[in-house]
Design a protein around this motif. Structure first.
Motif, mmCIF file in Angstrom:
data_model
loop_
_atom_site.group_PDB
_atom_site.id
_atom_site.type_symbol
_atom_site.label_atom_id
_atom_site.label_comp_id
_atom_site.label_asym_id
_atom_site.label_seq_id
_atom_site.Cartn_x
_atom_site.Cartn_y
_atom_site.Cartn_z
ATOM 1 N N PRO A 278 46.579 31.414 47.075
ATOM 2 C CA PRO A 278 46.820 32.393 45.980
ATOM 3 C C PRO A 278 45.412 32.467 45.056
ATOM 4 O O PRO A 278 44.533 31.563 44.874
ATOM 5 N N VAL A 279 45.496 33.797 44.180
ATOM 6 C CA VAL A 279 44.603 33.621 43.247
ATOM 7 C C VAL A 279 45.097 33.508 41.457
ATOM 8 O O VAL A 279 44.745 32.266 41.113
ATOM 9 N N PHE A 280 46.449 33.949 41.802
ATOM 10 C CA PHE A 280 46.819 33.209 40.674
ATOM 11 C C PHE A 280 48.255 33.167 40.856
ATOM 12 O O PHE A 280 48.928 33.118 39.932
ATOM 13 N N GLN A 281 48.767 33.566 41.656
ATOM 14 C CA GLN A 281 50.107 33.849 42.801
ATOM 15 C C GLN A 281 50.956 34.858 41.947
ATOM 16 O O GLN A 281 52.380 34.115 41.734
ATOM 17 N N SER A 282 50.396 35.570 41.581
ATOM 18 C CA SER A 282 51.416 36.376 41.131
ATOM 19 C C SER A 282 52.161 37.499 41.744
ATOM 20 O O SER A 282 53.348 38.104 41.779
ATOM 21 N N GLY A 283 52.285 37.649 42.875
ATOM 22 C CA GLY A 283 53.749 38.274 43.892
ATOM 23 C C GLY A 283 52.974 39.461 44.184
ATOM 24 O O GLY A 283 52.009 39.377 43.957
ATOM 25 N N SER A 284 54.187 40.193 44.192
ATOM 26 C CA SER A 284 53.838 41.663 44.276
ATOM 27 C C SER A 284 52.907 42.230 42.298
ATOM 28 O O SER A 284 53.135 41.698 41.431
ATOM 29 N N CYS A 285 51.936 42.839 42.778
ATOM 30 C CA CYS A 285 51.122 43.090 41.662
ATOM 31 C C CYS A 285 50.529 44.274 42.503
ATOM 32 O O CYS A 285 50.124 44.730 43.083
ATOM 33 N N ASN A 286 49.368 44.463 41.040
ATOM 34 C CA ASN A 286 48.304 46.135 40.906
ATOM 35 C C ASN A 286 47.421 45.009 39.610
ATOM 36 O O ASN A 286 46.442 45.941 39.137
ATOM 37 N N LEU A 287 46.229 44.417 41.340
ATOM 38 C CA LEU A 287 44.912 43.645 40.176
ATOM 39 C C LEU A 287 43.984 44.769 40.810
ATOM 40 O O LEU A 287 43.749 45.074 42.028
ATOM 41 N N PRO A 288 42.897 45.311 39.842
ATOM 42 C CA PRO A 288 41.820 46.022 40.144
ATOM 43 C C PRO A 288 40.899 44.807 41.308
ATOM 44 O O PRO A 288 40.691 43.322 40.299
ATOM 45 N N LEU A 289 40.528 45.050 41.907
ATOM 46 C CA LEU A 289 39.455 44.576 43.043
ATOM 47 C C LEU A 289 38.109 45.706 42.898
ATOM 48 O O LEU A 289 38.204 46.425 42.840
ATOM 49 N N VAL A 290 36.888 44.283 42.505
ATOM 50 C CA VAL A 290 36.192 45.061 41.656
ATOM 51 C C VAL A 290 34.582 44.510 42.461
ATOM 52 O O VAL A 290 35.212 44.095 43.199
ATOM 53 N N GLU A 291 33.982 45.346 43.315
ATOM 54 C CA GLU A 291 32.697 44.767 43.450
ATOM 55 C C GLU A 291 31.825 43.390 42.646
ATOM 56 O O GLU A 291 32.429 43.070 41.792
ATOM 57 N N SER A 292 30.992 43.107 43.283
ATOM 58 C CA SER A 292 30.807 42.132 42.854
ATOM 59 C C SER A 292 29.148 40.996 43.779
ATOM 60 O O SER A 292 28.816 41.822 44.726
ATOM 61 N N GLU A 293 27.972 41.534 43.438
ATOM 62 C CA GLU A 293 26.786 40.450 44.185
ATOM 63 C C GLU A 293 26.790 38.837 43.309
ATOM 64 O O GLU A 293 26.886 38.756 42.436
ATOM 65 N N VAL A 294 26.337 38.038 44.201
ATOM 66 C CA VAL A 294 25.661 36.980 43.684
ATOM 67 C C VAL A 294 24.599 36.673 43.130
ATOM 68 O O VAL A 294 23.475 36.910 44.192
ATOM 69 N N VAL A 295 24.010 36.171 42.165
ATOM 70 C CA VAL A 295 22.775 35.991 41.685
ATOM 71 C C VAL A 295 22.823 34.835 42.241
ATOM 72 O O VAL A 295 21.115 35.097 42.352
ATOM 73 N N SER A 296 23.417 34.020 42.456
ATOM 74 C CA SER A 296 22.669 32.462 42.434
ATOM 75 C C SER A 296 24.096 31.104 42.598
ATOM 76 O O SER A 296 24.927 31.461 42.736
ATOM 77 N N PHE A 297 23.413 30.183 43.058
ATOM 78 C CA PHE A 297 24.425 29.207 43.030
ATOM 79 C C PHE A 297 23.948 27.810 42.061
ATOM 80 O O PHE A 297 22.738 27.840 42.381
ATOM 81 N N ILE A 298 24.906 27.555 42.315
ATOM 82 C CA ILE A 298 24.350 26.070 41.304
ATOM 83 C C ILE A 298 25.294 24.424 42.296
ATOM 84 O O ILE A 298 26.334 24.774 42.174
#
Length: 587
Positions: A245-265
């Motif tokens: 689960p992301v937040f275990q919201s069940g039925s929802c309308n959550l926006p999916l957005v594009e992403s890029e990885v800058v780095s990892f720590i």
């Protein structure tokens, strides 16, 4: 002699067939056994997924009720050195070139990069309710358990942490927010990381594929929050991600957005990815136990919020926010956004106070107004959550579904304590006739000010029935408690406007409420209330053997609201007798 892994000893006798009869277009029987080798994809720089090597160690049967988790060792840079890191949730895993599931679980402080994999057929089951969820505008289907994560964890195995990209909020503000229990629970399995926005001049030619980084937008604008993870599978315009689960919201309308990885720590506790997030590219409509499912190219609506914050010097700053249209989470993220803007314009310690005014435009209904004075603030996030918790009552009302069009918030910050207490109340008479005026003498004591006295005339109407009454002087929380003690919505056929009017009563802390109430006895049946029950019915219910409770409550007959320039605190109550002058009768 080659070292034999503890996990291999524990799990070597187990195997699993990953066939999925519910989705024939994906029906591919994959028999997995310890020692099988395959590969996985996850992104650690930019948007291109990188191949990692995977070795199956075994299967944990019933790790989740009626479910299982595949245990695997992952090798390849940078995982071999940094371990399983936050942001890898959803990374697809393949055996014999066939998708078997998503990396979703980790073992904290493990000395090797070993992960738990959610089987793909369990994730594909999230597609079953696709049409039902996409074709309804009723967000009341959303889970009521978003603040109490029910991730099923085997001992020592937890969901891979989710990085929360935070823009506009300092780490100090984040720590202040987590002092509020509801936020502490909501973000229990997350890591706050600094993030940025994708450049508008970037190369937009890349496509979203399995292994691509993605974000889930929660709040946008001058404050931005986005949870980041990885795409597991693309099937036409449908997608699966996260594996837990992301937040275990069940039925929802959550926006999916594009992403890029800058780095990892790399981190001794939990390594994590740093990401930039960009435009909305789709919608998550099911945030369930086995991951998130959604559709690309469908864009959910966001609710605009205009915020004006006036600091203690009188300088006004204007901000814009957009919040997800989800009845369970919208009040939470609205409070976070506005509290963050307040904290960035005012003190976080010492004496300070707020004056809050919010107008909520409700589609096809009147504008709902929230007015509140916080005379001595302890934590802006806690105060804002209390303020916007009423939005939850609006959205979950028992009469009809509501939708918000926009919010306008006006916040004034003062660097001084701004409250007063009701020091004393004196009734100039306690035996009064109908149709007359009852003088009420109040003594109000402001913080670090001089006490003052005022007399307020309270009119007793002609038609009031004679008898004994309770005369109450109450602050806003006490008044609200009195009203809530007799929640008779199940017995009153009210329209939504009446319901809105009732919610607005007692909502402002700078009002003192003078109440004339009649003590009545309500019978609580467990599933409802029998209001104002006569003694004969009370006696009958008490001897019936049913599990009932009789409670004496105050039925508000009349009330008068007195505004003050500061927060009022206090509660006083006494008994009065009302007589009818036309009847010579004692009570």
């Amino acid at each position: 002699m080659k070292r034999i892994s503890f996990y291999l000893i524990l799990l070597s006798c187990l195997h699993i067939s990953l066939a999925n009869g519910d989705t024939p277009e994906k029906q591919q029987s994959v028999v997995i056994k310890p020692g099988d080798r395959g590969y996985a994809y996850s992104c650690f720089s930019g948007t291109e997924p990188k191949r990692l090597e995977v070795e199956i160690l075994g299967i944990l049967e019933n790790a989740v009720p009626q479910s299982r988790r595949i245990i695997a060792r992952v090798t390849g840079e940078p995982v071999s050195d940094a371990g399983i890191m936050a942001g890898m949730s959803g990374s697809p895993v393949y055996i014999n070139d066939q998708l078997i599931g998503a990396m979703a679980y980790a073992f904290p402080f493990a000395s090797e990069p070993i992960c738990g994999i959610t089987p793909i057929q369990e994730m594909r089951s999230l597609f079953k309710s696709e049409q039902k969820r996409l074709n309804t505008n009723n967000t009341a289907l959303a889970s009521r358990e978003i603040f109490a994560h029910t991730n099923w964890n085997s001992p020592g195995m937890t969901p891979i942490a989710t990085p929360i990209v935070v823009m506009g909020m300092t780490y100090t503000m984040w720590q202040e927010m987590l002092k509020v229990d509801v936020y502490k629970r909501l973000f229990a399995n997350t890591i706050p990381v600094v993030g940025g926005a994708l450049s508008t001049h970037r190369d937009k030619s890349h496509t979203i594929v399995a292994g691509s980084p993605i974000g889930v937008l929660l709040l946008d604008g001058d404050v931005r929050l986005a949870a980041t993870g990885t795409i597991t599978e693309i099937d036409g315009d449908r997608f699966l991600a996260f594996g837990h689960p992301v937040f275990q919201s069940g039925s929802c309308n959550l926006p999916l957005v594009e992403s890029e990885v800058v780095s990892f720590i790399p981190n001794l506790a939990t390594s994590f990815k740093l990401t930039n997030t960009g435009d909305v590219i789709g919608t998550i409509y099911n945030d369930g136990q086995s991951g998130a499912a959604g559709v690309l190219g469908k864009y959910p609506s966001l609710i605009p919020i205009n915020v004006t914050v006036i600091d203690s010097t009188g300088i006004a700053s204007n901000y814009s926010l957009k919040v997800i249209d989800n009845e369970m989470q919208m009040p939470v993220y609205t409070a976070i956004g506005i509290a963050t803007l307040m904290a960035s314009n005012g003190p976080m310690t010492g004496d300070y106070s707020y004056k809050i005014n919010v107008d909520i435009q409700i589609k096809n209904h009147k504008t709902f107004h929230i007015s509140k004075v916080v005379g001595r603030a302890a934590n802006p996030y806690e105060e804002m959550f209390r303020t916007f918790n009423i939005m939850d009552e609006l959205l979950n009302n028992p009469i009809e579904s509501l939708s918000f069009e926009k919010l306008d918030a006006h916040i004034q910050i003062n660097e001084f304590t701004d409250y007063a207490i009701i020091e004393s109340v004196q009734l100039l008479k306690t035996d009064i006739e109908t149709g007359s005026v009852l003088p009420v003498q109040l003594t109000i004591n402001p913080f670090r000010g001089s006490p003052f006295m005022q007399i307020i005339d309270f009119e007793i109407p002609d038609q009031l029935s004679p008898g004994k009454y309770r005369f109450v002087i109450a602050d806003a929380p006490a008044y609200k408690s009195i009203l809530n003690s007799r929640n008779l919505s199940a017995f009153n056929h009210r329209n939504i406007d009446d319901y809105l009017d009732e919610l607005m009563l007692g909502g402002s802390e700078n009002y003192l409420h003078i109440i004339l109430a009649k003590p009545v006895k309500d019978i609580n049946l467990g599933h409802g209330i029998l209001p104002n029950s006569p003694p004969s019915l009370q006696s009958l219910m008490n001897t019936s053997g049913l599990d009932t409770e009789t409670k004496t409550v105050r039925n508000v007959i009349l009330s008068k609201d007195i505004p003050y320039p500061y927060q009022i605190n206090g509660f006083k109550e006494c008994e009065i007798v009302v007589r009818n002058p036309l009847k010579n009768k004692k009570y």
